[in-house]
Design a protein around this motif. Sequence first.
Motif, PDB file in Angstrom:
ATOM      1  N   GLN A  95       0.825  -1.230   0.000  1.00  8.79           N
ATOM      2  CA  GLN A  95       0.000   0.000   0.000  1.00  8.79           C
ATOM      3  C   GLN A  95       0.845   1.261   0.000  1.00  8.79           C
ATOM      4  O   GLN A  95       0.648   2.173   0.813  1.00  8.79           O
ATOM      5  N   TYR A 159      -5.383   7.383  -1.005  1.00  8.39           N
ATOM      6  CA  TYR A 159      -5.790   5.975  -0.945  1.00  8.39           C
ATOM      7  C   TYR A 159      -4.631   5.019  -0.688  1.00  8.39           C
ATOM      8  O   TYR A 159      -4.823   3.809  -0.668  1.00  8.39           O
ATOM      9  N   ARG A 223      -8.575  -5.556   2.976  1.00  8.09           N
ATOM     10  CA  ARG A 223      -8.352  -4.113   3.137  1.00  8.09           C
ATOM     11  C   ARG A 223      -8.105  -3.451   1.779  1.00  8.09           C
ATOM     12  O   ARG A 223      -8.641  -2.385   1.489  1.00  8.09           O
ATOM     13  N   TYR A 224      -7.282  -4.111   0.949  1.00  4.90           N
ATOM     14  CA  TYR A 224      -7.048  -3.534  -0.396  1.00  4.90           C
ATOM     15  C   TYR A 224      -8.380  -3.417  -1.141  1.00  4.90           C
ATOM     16  O   TYR A 224      -8.670  -2.393  -1.765  1.00  4.90           O
ATOM     17  N   THR A 227     -10.465  -0.550  -0.164  1.00  6.17           N
ATOM     18  CA  THR A 227      -9.948   0.699  -0.730  1.00  6.17           C
ATOM     19  C   THR A 227     -10.367   0.834  -2.194  1.00  6.17           C
ATOM     20  O   THR A 227     -10.839   1.894  -2.623  1.00  6.17           O
ATOM     21  N   LYS A 230     -13.858   1.938  -2.630  1.00  6.09           N
ATOM     22  CA  LYS A 230     -14.031   3.373  -2.380  1.00  6.09           C
ATOM     23  C   LYS A 230     -13.619   4.184  -3.605  1.00  6.09           C
ATOM     24  O   LYS A 230     -14.278   5.157  -3.978  1.00  6.09           O
TER      25      LYS A 230
END
Lengths: 355, 221
Positions: A95, A159, A223-224, A227, A230
């Motif tokens: 990330q 992000y 989690r990725y 993101t 979003k």
Amino acid sequence: MKMLFKGTEAIAEAAIRAGCRLYFGYPITPQSELTEYMSRRLPEVNGTFLQAESEVATVNMMYGASCTGRRVMTSTSSPGFSLMMEGISYMAGAQLPAVFVNVVRGGPGLGDIQPAQSDYFQATKGGGHGDYRMIVLAPHTIQEAVDLMNLAFDLADKYRMLVTILADGMLGQMMEPVEFHEMRDLRDMPQKEWALTGASDHKPRKVTSFDIDPYELEKMNLRYQATYKKVEENEVRYEEINTKDADIIVAAYGTMARIVKTTIRMAKEEGIKVGLFRPITLWPFPYKRLNELADTVKNVLTVEMSYGQMLEDVKLGVNGKANTPFYGRSAGVVPTPTEVLEAIKKIMVGDLNGR
Amino acid sequence: MNFLNFETRLFVYMGMFGSGKTELAINTAIELRKHSSHVALVDIDVISPYFRSRDERDFLKTKGIEVIAPPGVLSHADLPIITAQMGGYISNPNYFTVADVGGNEDGATVLGSVKQFLDSTDKTVFFVVNTLRPFSTTIDEIAKNVQKLSEMGKVKIDYLVCNTNIGVETSNEDIQKGEEIVGKVSEYLEIPVAFTAVKNEINYSGKFPIFRLKRYLVNLW
């Protein structure tokens, strides 16, 4: 004050003004002027320019530098971008925010040094391994490329994602008048709670794409994915021209969209109403809006400087509501406005005869 | 602009990257063709991958101008090729020859490699300046560029050319400001200004002679 800039030079200057002080790169035509510009300009603003021994080294330098929380970028052209893929996947997994510029040339393989769009799949579908996404921005003028550089760095930081500017050799090499935004104050750069800046006043932090425990790695992946969702919800960008009561809609990006804009004018003289749908974000692709537009026409023609890559996204967007014909040239051959007009006429022959 | 007044038969265009050398070289060759049936344009630009004199080879042929550049497919190669014929055209006294040199120090270095031909020829070297290009906006920057390229190419610069423009959006005010800066560089370096290049559509007269340019290197759209 407007000045005359090459696309490559303009992108470099805009990146510096967006707060980038760390550039790693390796020259390759048709983007070497970007590297050269950085080598001259970055020392003037107390930045670091570092020519790596290869693109593989470049991307790993990016990984390390991005861990410090500073704004980093590189630029390359197709074969060089391929070399970076392993590191890109690692950065996506860790990330890490960073900006990549790919000034696409003819491929596959060594190809040639002329403009092309055949790295669309590689940029938008993940050329590296694993379930990752990159935000892909596609400017169609040099001024737009300049304006998008600020956005590219902001989105990368917001992000914690990689952002790729997908340009082509034509945009890289042509010259146009441009106006730059003000130099961003480095003190206003976003604070990054994850950055590795020394652990004297806080708990040690870790930046990695690795977890040996599959359940933990799955959590990281989730989690990725959260993101990416979003980004898909908030960051879709596109431009529409004459799409209201168009006889046909053409989907095109970058230089190709530029050419279609001329086709629109030529078609108008012959009484054909051509609309343009120009994705600015190739990922996230503007599926939803394209789906709405597909209700209004019989044909959505995709035109590319490649052989049907964006076409697959257009088909997903149109979702069977309209025909999805295709016209493209590749390997550095750029379709002319007249060629595109001929392609339109061929598709519309039935409709045109009926009027 | 009457190029015979320069009393030379080899016109060398040097300058920084993107200063407009190729457009000037093409226009100069076409202008010279009015006075002679033997005009050659020598493309010794080893820097630019696109928008080069050689890309206009077929068009210039129809105008009766020979373009000397790497033959056939080699003209697309990303390699610094200098054709062997070049020396012959540079030193041929029956030809008016225009040399389009690549930009920056690396482009100018090529001139050093043909020094033996240049030295034996009655030549005039023009340094093209666009004051609205990066690294060429101040008197100091431009003067340093002139000195550096003169050194790298091992040639004396005979004239400056003011080619200030931002393409289609160029205003008279832009050109006027360009002339001011180039004029000051001229005083400082003691190198005269040959002319100001102005696009055909622009109605401008200023402190230097005007060379009206037609734009040949156009975009596809």
